[in-house]
Write a protein that holds these residues in place. Structure first.
Motif, PDB file in Angstrom:
ATOM      1  N   CYS A 121      -3.799   1.730  -0.377  1.00 56.70           N
ATOM      2  CA  CYS A 121      -4.171   3.048   0.137  1.00 56.70           C
ATOM      3  C   CYS A 121      -4.650   3.951  -0.982  1.00 56.70           C
ATOM      4  CB  CYS A 121      -2.947   3.651   0.822  1.00 56.70           C
ATOM      5  SG  CYS A 121      -3.182   5.308   1.475  1.00 56.70           S
ATOM      6  N   THR A 122      -5.622   4.794  -0.690  1.00 53.21           N
ATOM      7  CA  THR A 122      -6.117   5.762  -1.670  1.00 53.21           C
ATOM      8  C   THR A 122      -5.119   6.889  -1.919  1.00 53.21           C
ATOM      9  OG1 THR A 122      -7.216   7.058   0.063  1.00 53.21           O
ATOM     10  CG2 THR A 122      -8.514   5.326  -1.009  1.00 53.21           C
ATOM     11  N   LEU A 123      -4.180   7.089  -0.987  1.00 48.40           N
ATOM     12  CA  LEU A 123      -3.269   8.227  -1.068  1.00 48.40           C
ATOM     13  C   LEU A 123      -1.986   7.918  -1.827  1.00 48.40           C
ATOM     14  CD1 LEU A 123      -3.520   9.418   2.649  1.00 48.40           C
ATOM     15  CD2 LEU A 123      -4.950  10.082   0.716  1.00 48.40           C
ATOM     16  N   LEU A 124      -1.739   6.647  -2.107  1.00 51.56           N
ATOM     17  CA  LEU A 124      -0.465   6.243  -2.707  1.00 51.56           C
ATOM     18  C   LEU A 124      -0.715   5.492  -4.013  1.00 51.56           C
ATOM     19  CD1 LEU A 124       1.292   5.120   0.586  1.00 51.56           C
ATOM     20  CD2 LEU A 124       1.679   7.228  -0.690  1.00 51.56           C
ATOM     21  N   ALA A 125      -1.333   6.190  -4.947  1.00 54.18           N
ATOM     22  CA  ALA A 125      -1.783   5.550  -6.179  1.00 54.18           C
ATOM     23  C   ALA A 125      -0.655   5.204  -7.127  1.00 54.18           C
ATOM     24  CB  ALA A 125      -2.790   6.459  -6.884  1.00 54.18           C
ATOM     25  N   TYR A 126       0.510   5.829  -6.977  1.00 56.41           N
ATOM     26  CA  TYR A 126       1.585   5.631  -7.939  1.00 56.41           C
ATOM     27  C   TYR A 126       2.762   4.816  -7.392  1.00 56.41           C
ATOM     28  CZ  TYR A 126      -0.822   9.416 -10.401  1.00 56.41           C
ATOM     29  OH  TYR A 126      -1.765  10.192 -11.030  1.00 56.41           O
ATOM     30  N   ASP A 127       2.790   4.581  -6.106  1.00 57.10           N
ATOM     31  CA  ASP A 127       3.910   3.888  -5.490  1.00 57.10           C
ATOM     32  C   ASP A 127       3.716   2.382  -5.609  1.00 57.10           C
ATOM     33  OD1 ASP A 127       5.841   2.806  -3.717  1.00 57.10           O
ATOM     34  OD2 ASP A 127       5.925   4.723  -2.652  1.00 57.10           O
ATOM     35  N   LYS A 128       4.552   1.732  -6.430  1.00 60.30           N
ATOM     36  CA  LYS A 128       4.374   0.311  -6.713  1.00 60.30           C
ATOM     37  C   LYS A 128       4.530  -0.572  -5.468  1.00 60.30           C
ATOM     38  CE  LYS A 128       3.502   0.545 -11.118  1.00 60.30           C
ATOM     39  NZ  LYS A 128       4.345  -0.093 -12.140  1.00 60.30           N
ATOM     40  N   GLU A 129       5.211  -0.059  -4.444  1.00 61.90           N
ATOM     41  CA  GLU A 129       5.367  -0.843  -3.223  1.00 61.90           C
ATOM     42  C   GLU A 129       4.019  -1.128  -2.566  1.00 61.90           C
ATOM     43  OE1 GLU A 129       7.337  -0.401   1.221  1.00 61.90           O
ATOM     44  OE2 GLU A 129       8.277   0.666  -0.457  1.00 61.90           O
ATOM     45  N   PHE A 130       3.045  -0.257  -2.817  1.00 59.73           N
ATOM     46  CA  PHE A 130       1.738  -0.409  -2.189  1.00 59.73           C
ATOM     47  C   PHE A 130       0.718  -1.051  -3.126  1.00 59.73           C
ATOM     48  CE2 PHE A 130       4.052   2.685   0.225  1.00 59.73           C
ATOM     49  CZ  PHE A 130       3.746   2.367   1.532  1.00 59.73           C
ATOM     50  N   GLU A 131       1.222  -1.649  -4.206  1.00 64.27           N
ATOM     51  CA  GLU A 131       0.391  -2.421  -5.118  1.00 64.27           C
ATOM     52  C   GLU A 131       0.389  -3.865  -4.641  1.00 64.27           C
ATOM     53  OE1 GLU A 131       0.738  -3.490  -9.804  1.00 64.27           O
ATOM     54  OE2 GLU A 131       0.794  -1.353  -9.254  1.00 64.27           O
ATOM     55  N   LEU A 132      -0.796  -4.399  -4.331  1.00 59.84           N
ATOM     56  CA  LEU A 132      -0.883  -5.675  -3.627  1.00 59.84           C
ATOM     57  C   LEU A 132      -1.218  -6.861  -4.524  1.00 59.84           C
ATOM     58  CD1 LEU A 132      -2.815  -4.420  -0.468  1.00 59.84           C
ATOM     59  CD2 LEU A 132      -0.336  -4.644  -0.789  1.00 59.84           C
ATOM     60  N   GLY A 133      -1.715  -6.613  -5.719  1.00 61.00           N
ATOM     61  CA  GLY A 133      -2.076  -7.710  -6.607  1.00 61.00           C
ATOM     62  C   GLY A 133      -3.363  -7.417  -7.343  1.00 61.00           C
ATOM     63  N   GLU A 134      -3.796  -8.345  -8.178  1.00 62.45           N
ATOM     64  CA  GLU A 134      -4.967  -8.122  -9.016  1.00 62.45           C
ATOM     65  C   GLU A 134      -6.283  -8.482  -8.348  1.00 62.45           C
ATOM     66  OE1 GLU A 134      -4.471 -10.087 -12.751  1.00 62.45           O
ATOM     67  OE2 GLU A 134      -2.664  -8.950 -13.294  1.00 62.45           O
ATOM     68  N   THR A 135      -6.245  -9.221  -7.253  1.00 57.63           N
ATOM     69  CA  THR A 135      -7.483  -9.684  -6.617  1.00 57.63           C
ATOM     70  C   THR A 135      -7.562  -9.230  -5.160  1.00 57.63           C
ATOM     71  OG1 THR A 135      -6.562 -11.760  -5.753  1.00 57.63           O
ATOM     72  CG2 THR A 135      -7.334 -11.757  -8.054  1.00 57.63           C
ATOM     73  N   LEU A 136      -8.759  -9.326  -4.598  1.00 56.96           N
ATOM     74  CA  LEU A 136      -8.926  -8.993  -3.185  1.00 56.96           C
ATOM     75  C   LEU A 136      -8.196 -10.003  -2.302  1.00 56.96           C
ATOM     76  CD1 LEU A 136     -12.641  -7.792  -2.880  1.00 56.96           C
ATOM     77  CD2 LEU A 136     -10.576  -6.500  -3.505  1.00 56.96           C
ATOM     78  N   LYS A 137      -8.106 -11.229  -2.753  1.00 55.96           N
ATOM     79  CA  LYS A 137      -7.339 -12.224  -1.993  1.00 55.96           C
ATOM     80  C   LYS A 137      -5.885 -11.782  -1.881  1.00 55.96           C
ATOM     81  CE  LYS A 137      -5.981 -17.099  -1.899  1.00 55.96           C
ATOM     82  NZ  LYS A 137      -6.079 -18.422  -2.591  1.00 55.96           N
ATOM     83  N   ASP A 138      -5.312 -11.302  -2.995  1.00 53.99           N
ATOM     84  CA  ASP A 138      -3.936 -10.811  -2.971  1.00 53.99           C
ATOM     85  C   ASP A 138      -3.782  -9.649  -1.993  1.00 53.99           C
ATOM     86  OD1 ASP A 138      -3.275 -12.593  -5.019  1.00 53.99           O
ATOM     87  OD2 ASP A 138      -3.683 -11.119  -6.591  1.00 53.99           O
ATOM     88  N   ALA A 139      -4.842  -8.850  -1.859  1.00 59.14           N
ATOM     89  CA  ALA A 139      -4.771  -7.618  -1.080  1.00 59.14           C
ATOM     90  C   ALA A 139      -4.999  -7.815   0.409  1.00 59.14           C
ATOM     91  CB  ALA A 139      -5.796  -6.613  -1.619  1.00 59.14           C
ATOM     92  N   GLU A 140      -5.095  -9.052   0.856  1.00 61.82           N
ATOM     93  CA  GLU A 140      -5.354  -9.312   2.275  1.00 61.82           C
ATOM     94  C   GLU A 140      -4.095  -9.297   3.125  1.00 61.82           C
ATOM     95  OE1 GLU A 140      -7.554 -12.955   2.134  1.00 61.82           O
ATOM     96  OE2 GLU A 140      -9.454 -11.959   1.661  1.00 61.82           O
ATOM     97  N   ARG A 141      -2.941  -9.094   2.509  1.00 59.19           N
ATOM     98  CA  ARG A 141      -1.707  -9.109   3.295  1.00 59.19           C
ATOM     99  C   ARG A 141      -1.487  -7.788   4.037  1.00 59.19           C
ATOM    100  NH1 ARG A 141       2.661  -7.028  -0.087  1.00 59.19           N
ATOM    101  NH2 ARG A 141       2.019  -6.827  -2.269  1.00 59.19           N
ATOM    102  N   ASP A 142      -0.606  -7.847   5.042  1.00 56.42           N
ATOM    103  CA  ASP A 142      -0.305  -6.678   5.853  1.00 56.42           C
ATOM    104  C   ASP A 142       0.346  -5.578   5.009  1.00 56.42           C
ATOM    105  OD1 ASP A 142      -1.163  -8.367   7.804  1.00 56.42           O
ATOM    106  OD2 ASP A 142       0.681  -8.331   8.988  1.00 56.42           O
ATOM    107  N   VAL A 143       0.174  -4.335   5.463  1.00 58.37           N
ATOM    108  CA  VAL A 143       0.775  -3.177   4.799  1.00 58.37           C
ATOM    109  C   VAL A 143       1.885  -2.622   5.682  1.00 58.37           C
ATOM    110  CG1 VAL A 143       0.375  -0.852   3.910  1.00 58.37           C
ATOM    111  CG2 VAL A 143      -1.381  -2.612   3.619  1.00 58.37           C
ATOM    112  N   GLN A 144       3.082  -2.548   5.142  1.00 60.07           N
ATOM    113  CA  GLN A 144       4.208  -1.949   5.870  1.00 60.07           C
ATOM    114  C   GLN A 144       4.106  -0.424   5.740  1.00 60.07           C
ATOM    115  OE1 GLN A 144       4.978  -5.424   7.029  1.00 60.07           O
ATOM    116  NE2 GLN A 144       6.576  -3.936   7.578  1.00 60.07           N
TER     117      GLN A 144
END
Length: 321
Positions: free
Chosen positions: A279-302
């Protein structure tokens, strides 16, 4: 430079809430959002900014380099990954900080345009954008790729005193000068304002419409994509947690939430590589850090943050054009 990071823990208004990524405080299943249609990939160009606003959600300032400047060399692999992952991205967004403080800003914009993407740049349209090198670079790009760039200017209110209250004395006039330059050079513009002034949405949009007409700006104040009105992201306000049953109650679909269609790339101070956020709004919250690649970022967001509830699900916010 100081490393300033806003708090991410829930405030006293939300004690007991937003603790477990999968379960709400009352034991219900927390709602999540799959990446169903990735349309926008955002790049945060860095948190440094030429001004320090009173209520900046990311605490951008002339000294906050918690997110450092992203480089062209770091950006390009993500453009490659869009094709590799077959993401149906139509738009590349740049946000900050102030994007035009980043020395690679023109080069990164060109790289996105050469791949055929539309480009959305969030800017305060002040001195960084108005430097001679940036102006010439923008003119060259707008000539080479007509109609492909949208400049979304932060104009917190159409009244100078209210805008300056948020951004500092004299900032309204400087932003207006930048908007005039964009108008005169044929750039497509949009505006981002705030809804914290005690006005109804109808009153706000009518005020912006009159302001745009007075200044010859071809911006539709009644179109939420061209005039985006953001609520204040106040962490002291109690908000409900979003459970799986909320979708039916609210008559809302997960695909309508921003994290269903976008991701953001940032580089943290001291990190070896950029990372992808939900998310663009949660730049500092590590829980919303999905990984280094777009493949990593394909998972669901709680949806485990007050902003998920108030800003995106209940407020219906969207940052894309």
């Amino acid at each position: 430079m100081k490393d300033t990071v806003p708090p991410t823990a829930p405030s006293s208004a939300n004690v007991g809430k937003f603790q477990d990524p999968f379960v709400t405080a009352d034991g219900s299943e927390r709602a999540s959002v799959p990446l169903s249609h990735p349309e926008t990939l955002w790049f945060n160009t860095g948190t440094l900014c030429n001004i320090e606003c009173e209520n900046c959600y990311i605490l951008s300032s002339p000294t906050n380099d918690a997110l450092v400047y992203l480089t062209l060399a770091e950006m390009v692999p993500y453009l490659d990954q869009i094709g590799e992952r077959k993401w149906p991205v139509r738009e590349i967004g740049f946000t900050g900080g102030e994007p035009f403080m980043n020395p690679d800003m023109i080069a990164m914009t060109r790289a996105a345009l050469e791949r055929g993407f539309d480009v959305l740049i969030l800017t305060n349209a002040m001195r960084p954008m108005m430097r001679k090198s940036m102006r010439q670079g923008l003119i060259d790009l707008n000539t080479a790729f007509p109609g492909k760039i949208t400049m979304r200017v932060s104009l917190d209110h159409f009244r100078p005193a209210l805008h300056d209250k948020e951004r500092g004395t004299g900032t309204f006039d400087k932003t207006l000068e930048g908007m005039g330059w964009l108008r005169d050079n044929g750039f497509r513009m949009a505006v981002a304002g705030r809804t914290v002034w005690g006005e109804s949405e109808e009153q706000s949009r009518a005020g912006y419409q009159a302001f745009f007409k007075q200044n010859g700006f071809e911006i539709d104040a009644l179109n939420p994509g061209q005039t985006v009105l953001f609520p204040e992201m106040d962490m002291t306000v109690e908000v409900p947690e979003i459970t799986t049953s909320c979708w039916g109650i609210l008559k809302k679909k997960p695909a309508e939430v921003m994290c269903a269609s976008s991701r953001m790339v940032v580089k943290r101070k001291g990190a070896d590589h950029p990372t992808v956020l939900a998310c663009t709004l949660l730049a500092y919250d590590k829980e919303f850090e999905l990984g280094e690649t777009l493949k990593d970022a394909e998972r669901d967001v709680q949806l485990n943050h007050p902003h998920c509830a108030k800003f995106c699900v209940l407020g219906g916010a969207s940052c894309s054009a």
